[in-house]
Scaffold this active site. Sequence first.
Site, PDB file in Angstrom:
ATOM      1  N   CYS A   1     -17.916  82.237  14.910  1.00 24.26           N
ATOM      2  CA  CYS A   1     -17.049  82.744  13.774  1.00 24.26           C
ATOM      3  C   CYS A   1     -16.902  84.173  13.954  1.00 24.26           C
ATOM      4  O   CYS A   1     -15.701  84.791  13.275  1.00 24.26           O
ATOM      5  CB  CYS A   1     -17.899  82.510  12.539  1.00 24.26           C
ATOM      6  SG  CYS A   1     -17.882  80.580  12.345  1.00 24.26           S
TER       7      CYS A   1
ATOM      8  N   ASN B   1     -14.054  76.641   6.731  1.00 22.50           N
ATOM      9  CA  ASN B   1     -14.220  77.492   7.795  1.00 22.50           C
ATOM     10  C   ASN B   1     -13.547  77.053   8.954  1.00 22.50           C
ATOM     11  O   ASN B   1     -14.019  76.239   9.631  1.00 22.50           O
ATOM     12  CB  ASN B   1     -15.947  77.268   7.953  1.00 22.50           C
ATOM     13  CG  ASN B   1     -16.464  78.404   8.806  1.00 22.50           C
ATOM     14  OD1 ASN B   1     -15.499  78.910   9.441  1.00 22.50           O
ATOM     15  ND2 ASN B   1     -17.806  78.306   9.086  1.00 22.50           N
TER      16      ASN B   1
ATOM     17  N   HIS C   1     -15.153  86.736   6.563  1.00 16.95           N
ATOM     18  CA  HIS C   1     -15.040  85.599   7.328  1.00 16.95           C
ATOM     19  C   HIS C   1     -15.276  84.641   6.276  1.00 16.95           C
ATOM     20  O   HIS C   1     -15.947  84.657   5.202  1.00 16.95           O
ATOM     21  CB  HIS C   1     -16.240  85.300   8.126  1.00 16.95           C
ATOM     22  CG  HIS C   1     -16.670  83.915   8.651  1.00 16.95           C
ATOM     23  ND1 HIS C   1     -15.458  83.144   8.958  1.00 16.95           N
ATOM     24  CD2 HIS C   1     -17.516  83.029   8.958  1.00 16.95           C
ATOM     25  CE1 HIS C   1     -15.988  81.999   9.483  1.00 16.95           C
ATOM     26  NE2 HIS C   1     -17.312  81.949   9.315  1.00 16.95           N
TER      27      HIS C   1
END
Length: 329
Positions: A119, A286, A256
Amino acid sequence: MNKGGAVVRSLLLGCGAYLPERVLTNAELASKVATDDEWIVARTGIRQRHIAAEGECTSDLATAAARRALEAAERDAKDIDLVILATATPDYTFPATATTVQANLGIHQGAAFDIQAVCSGFIYALATADNFLKAGQHKRALVIGAETFSRILDWEDRTTCVLFGDGAGAVVLEAGMGAGANSDRGILTTHLHADGRYRDLLYVDGGPSKTQTVGHIRMTGKEVFRHAVVNLAEVVGEALSATGLTPADLDWIVPHQANLRIIDGTARKLGIDTSRVVVTVGQHGNTSAASVPLALAEAMGDGRIQRDQLVLLEAMGGGFTWGSCLVRI
Ligand code: UT7
């Protein structure tokens, strides 16, 4: 601290994004696994995610986002001499998916490679490109975050399958001269971290060398959450102290997009009003390395983020890895 004097800056000329057509809503997920819309929205803020079509690969998503970034930047593919693609879901074990994207775009010069920081991948890729540009080794970079996490989800594990989605985002960076001051346009500072002791809290249980399989995501969500808020606030603080700026100087935070509660918790810790935080997690879940450029593309595209504004990008992911990038648009 930026002390002044002419320096090379990586200017962020344009941003583009791509989401696959197919939308998977919470309600549809709830018909397949023991979950419900209320739980997912309350715990994560996610309402839907996009899923790549059969045969649609990470390179396809990345190429589409890269084309849009080039268009926004008003640059041709032939001007690019560096392609860095952040992904944890490459098309193949090798070659690097970046080389497929490079070929798709008709780029035959310069370097192309993948970066794997899950990520945090897009922040790692931005920092890497920035250092290549500052060193004078390359002039114009395509930096991409692209993922097809739907291919590595265990669709029977409700603790992970509701969280992730597919997508891609990209930016064009170009070397330019700055005065070495915080008023310069371009990337002002980047900060990267990793701590491999936390590997087992978020990982994929397969790989070419270990199992000769692709594997599925495994996560101890509560622990990841706890570390995320602390690490992200710290790495944002690092960017501010490196430049002598304060949270009040930031026009936008583009975090994020993993969980709305992590985003809100980090903003609270920093004393930043949520009206200055770009949030897109509800629309695509996500998307790992794609999430920061997806959010950036949305806020640049709808005119919220304007030229000369100061934007702080941050992310945290498996490894653990985490990082921040402060950029004046
Ligand atoms: O990109 C960086 C990496 N990822 C992250 O940043 C994610 C970090 N972690 C998180 O976002 C959160 O920890 C989660 C969203 C994953 C989970 O939220 P939580 O508030 O930490 O919930 P929990 O794991 O403590 O689970 C609470 C309850 C459990 O039931 P019991 O044991 O209390 O009876 C779970 O079994 O919720 C249950 N649960 C679910 N219920 C309905 C877990 N997943 C689901 C689900 N639907 N999908």
